[in-house]
Design a protein around this motif. Structure first.
Motif, mmCIF file in Angstrom:
data_model
loop_
_atom_site.group_PDB
_atom_site.id
_atom_site.type_symbol
_atom_site.label_atom_id
_atom_site.label_comp_id
_atom_site.label_asym_id
_atom_site.label_seq_id
_atom_site.Cartn_x
_atom_site.Cartn_y
_atom_site.Cartn_z
ATOM 1 N N HIS A 1 0.804 -1.197 -0.168
ATOM 2 C CA HIS A 1 -0.003 0.006 0.147
ATOM 3 C C HIS A 1 0.719 1.267 0.027
ATOM 4 O O HIS A 1 2.082 1.129 -0.028
ATOM 5 C CB HIS A 1 -0.696 -0.194 1.269
ATOM 6 C CG HIS A 1 -2.055 0.933 1.290
ATOM 7 N ND1 HIS A 1 -3.465 0.754 0.622
ATOM 8 C CD2 HIS A 1 -2.407 1.916 2.025
ATOM 9 C CE1 HIS A 1 -4.016 1.577 0.782
ATOM 10 N NE2 HIS A 1 -3.497 2.258 1.751
ATOM 11 N N PHE A 2 0.211 2.345 0.024
ATOM 12 C CA PHE A 2 0.979 3.766 0.129
ATOM 13 C C PHE A 2 1.999 3.426 1.575
ATOM 14 O O PHE A 2 1.491 2.964 2.541
ATOM 15 C CB PHE A 2 0.087 4.883 0.441
ATOM 16 C CG PHE A 2 0.951 6.380 0.864
ATOM 17 C CD1 PHE A 2 1.193 6.823 -0.472
ATOM 18 C CD2 PHE A 2 1.039 6.777 1.976
ATOM 19 C CE1 PHE A 2 1.836 8.014 -0.071
ATOM 20 C CE2 PHE A 2 1.317 7.890 2.132
ATOM 21 C CZ PHE A 2 1.952 8.469 1.153
ATOM 22 N N TRP B 1 8.299 6.371 6.009
ATOM 23 C CA TRP B 1 8.709 7.813 5.616
ATOM 24 C C TRP B 1 9.675 8.496 6.571
ATOM 25 O O TRP B 1 10.428 9.251 6.376
ATOM 26 C CB TRP B 1 7.281 8.755 5.480
ATOM 27 C CG TRP B 1 6.451 8.234 4.447
ATOM 28 C CD1 TRP B 1 5.271 7.522 4.528
ATOM 29 C CD2 TRP B 1 6.811 8.482 3.002
ATOM 30 N NE1 TRP B 1 4.737 7.362 3.079
ATOM 31 C CE2 TRP B 1 5.786 7.449 2.193
ATOM 32 C CE3 TRP B 1 7.811 8.614 2.325
ATOM 33 C CZ2 TRP B 1 5.874 7.602 0.949
ATOM 34 C CZ3 TRP B 1 8.166 8.645 0.969
ATOM 35 C CH2 TRP B 1 6.762 8.016 0.256
ATOM 36 N N MET C 1 -1.624 -0.550 -4.597
ATOM 37 C CA MET C 1 -1.769 0.641 -5.041
ATOM 38 C C MET C 1 -2.177 0.803 -6.321
ATOM 39 O O MET C 1 -2.512 -0.158 -6.959
ATOM 40 C CB MET C 1 -0.271 1.444 -4.824
ATOM 41 C CG MET C 1 0.219 1.776 -3.576
ATOM 42 S SD MET C 1 1.240 2.853 -3.477
ATOM 43 C CE MET C 1 2.980 1.795 -3.729
ATOM 44 N N GLU D 1 -2.323 6.469 -6.106
ATOM 45 C CA GLU D 1 -1.430 6.476 -4.879
ATOM 46 C C GLU D 1 0.012 6.427 -5.200
ATOM 47 O O GLU D 1 1.083 7.013 -4.684
ATOM 48 C CB GLU D 1 -1.544 4.942 -4.198
ATOM 49 C CG GLU D 1 -3.009 4.682 -3.423
ATOM 50 C CD GLU D 1 -4.143 4.747 -4.690
ATOM 51 O OE1 GLU D 1 -4.109 3.994 -5.465
ATOM 52 O OE2 GLU D 1 -5.241 5.067 -4.159
ATOM 53 N N ASN D 2 0.206 5.867 -6.608
ATOM 54 C CA ASN D 2 1.752 5.966 -7.193
ATOM 55 C C ASN D 2 2.171 7.357 -7.166
ATOM 56 O O ASN D 2 3.341 8.026 -6.868
ATOM 57 C CB ASN D 2 1.787 5.272 -8.375
ATOM 58 C CG ASN D 2 1.865 3.828 -8.398
ATOM 59 O OD1 ASN D 2 1.965 3.231 -9.569
ATOM 60 N ND2 ASN D 2 1.633 3.258 -7.136
ATOM 61 N N LYS E 1 1.151 9.677 -5.298
ATOM 62 C CA LYS E 1 1.316 10.165 -4.061
ATOM 63 C C LYS E 1 2.746 10.003 -3.352
ATOM 64 O O LYS E 1 3.443 10.672 -2.769
ATOM 65 C CB LYS E 1 0.330 9.961 -3.135
ATOM 66 C CG LYS E 1 -1.099 10.606 -3.430
ATOM 67 C CD LYS E 1 -2.196 10.178 -2.298
ATOM 68 C CE LYS E 1 -3.465 10.465 -2.556
ATOM 69 N NZ LYS E 1 -4.644 9.690 -2.175
ATOM 70 N N VAL E 2 3.027 8.545 -3.825
ATOM 71 C CA VAL E 2 4.593 8.232 -3.295
ATOM 72 C C VAL E 2 5.451 9.126 -3.959
ATOM 73 O O VAL E 2 6.592 9.393 -3.448
ATOM 74 C CB VAL E 2 4.657 6.763 -3.573
ATOM 75 C CG1 VAL E 2 6.149 6.102 -3.288
ATOM 76 C CG2 VAL E 2 3.575 5.767 -2.861
ATOM 77 N N ARG F 1 5.941 12.476 -2.682
ATOM 78 C CA ARG F 1 6.353 12.381 -1.340
ATOM 79 C C ARG F 1 7.923 12.309 -1.217
ATOM 80 O O ARG F 1 8.760 12.791 -0.584
ATOM 81 C CB ARG F 1 5.964 11.374 -0.708
ATOM 82 C CG ARG F 1 6.148 11.291 0.981
ATOM 83 C CD ARG F 1 5.500 12.651 1.895
ATOM 84 N NE ARG F 1 5.672 12.436 3.017
ATOM 85 C CZ ARG F 1 4.886 11.555 4.192
ATOM 86 N NH1 ARG F 1 3.787 11.027 3.778
ATOM 87 N NH2 ARG F 1 5.649 11.687 5.294
#
Ligand SMILES: [Zn+2]
Ligand SMILES: [Zn+2]
Ligand SMILES: [Zn+2]
Length: 277
Positions: free
Chosen positions: A179-180, A186, A216, A220-221, A223-224, A227
């Motif tokens: 998942h994320f 992080w 994902m 979501e990809n 978002k990763v 980040r």
């Protein structure tokens, strides 16, 4: 570093074994990059990532000599990533190995529960094969690479890890299945700065909105990716790749997904794809 995707699908494959849905029918008809086998990759023809039942087909199709492989990272013990029965093929008689040959499998304790029984006995006695248990955030060496195991958000019973791999010069992140990333990942990446040359992200759902934890999609990809850029782990030269697709996703067919991914700054994996990192 030469990174090669050998298999790029989720458990069922694309097309799936028993399925005539739209994606499967089109993929079966079109062949080529539309056809995806179960998850596996190889670095410099020396370090494997995952060991699915499709390993045999991957070796044949890509002309890979497994005698040149000395390590295998296992992400988790789901069958599309680990088929322990084929470890038996290392036994004397099933194989004729050169003297000194050794293959090290690495993975979580849950992965070890599936692999160790295959090794103990004949293979252990012959010194052909071993299992190295690794814990989340453990940094270890295998086949000349420094690897960091990161905890994945995926079926807990499968012992999920994903891997940061560097040869001292280039660094790749292979994030399947997950998942994320969780807060602790992080935090770790923020406290232990690094820059990735290539990032492969779980894109099981493609354009289907995510309703569960474990995989994902493109949303979501992105978002990763953002980040990673934000915390300095990636920059404009980092090669981002969507990988690990299920026929249940939306716009999963290679031809449909490539322009959508490209618009978000991602390449799309296909079986046999080679990336010079
Ligand atoms: Zn999978
Ligand atoms: Zn299908
Ligand atoms: Zn899985």
């Amino acid at each position: 570093m030469l990174f090669q995707f050998l298999g790029t699908a989720a458990a069922e494959g694309v097309p799936a074994l028993f399925c005539n849905c739209d994606t499967c029918t089109r993929s079966r008809r079109d062949g080529g990059r539309a056809v995806r086998t179960r998850s596996q990759a190889i670095i410099d023809n020396r370090l494997l990532i995952d060991f699915p039942a499709d390993t045999y087909g991957h070796v044949l199709k890509n002309g890979i000599d497994l005698i040149g492989v000395s390590g295998c990272l296992i992400t988790h013990r789901h069958a599309d990533h680990l088929y322990p029965t084929d470890i038996d093929m290392l036994r004397q008689g099933y194989s004729h190995l050169p003297e000194g040959y050794h293959l090290t499998f690495c993975g979580s304790a849950a992965v070890g529960e599936f692999i160790t029984p295959r090794i103990s006995g004949a293979l252990e006695k012959a010194g052909t094969c071993s299992f190295k248990e690794v814990a989340p955030f453990e940094v270890f060496e295998v086949s000349g690479y420094t690897v960091t195991a990161l905890p994945a958000l995926h079926d807990k019973n499968s012992g999920p890890l994903f891997y940061d791999i560097t040869d001292g010069e280039k660094r790749v992140l292979y994030a399947h299945d997950t998942h994320f990333f969780g807060d602790e990942v992080w935090e770790y990446l923020t406290k232990n700065p690094r820059r990735y040359d290539m990032v492969s992200l779980d894109c099981t759902n493609a354009c289907l909105p995510l309703t569960y934890i474990g995989h994902m999609g493109l949303e979501e990809n992105v978002k990763v990716k953002n980040r990673l850029l934000e915390i300095g782990c990636a920059d404009s030269d980092t090669h981002f790749i969507c990988n690990h697709f299920s026929h249940n996703g939306i716009n999963v067919h290679y031809d449909d997904f490539v322009p959508l991914a490209l618009a978000q700054g991602f390449s799309v994996s296909y079986d046999g794809m080679k990336v010079v990192v």
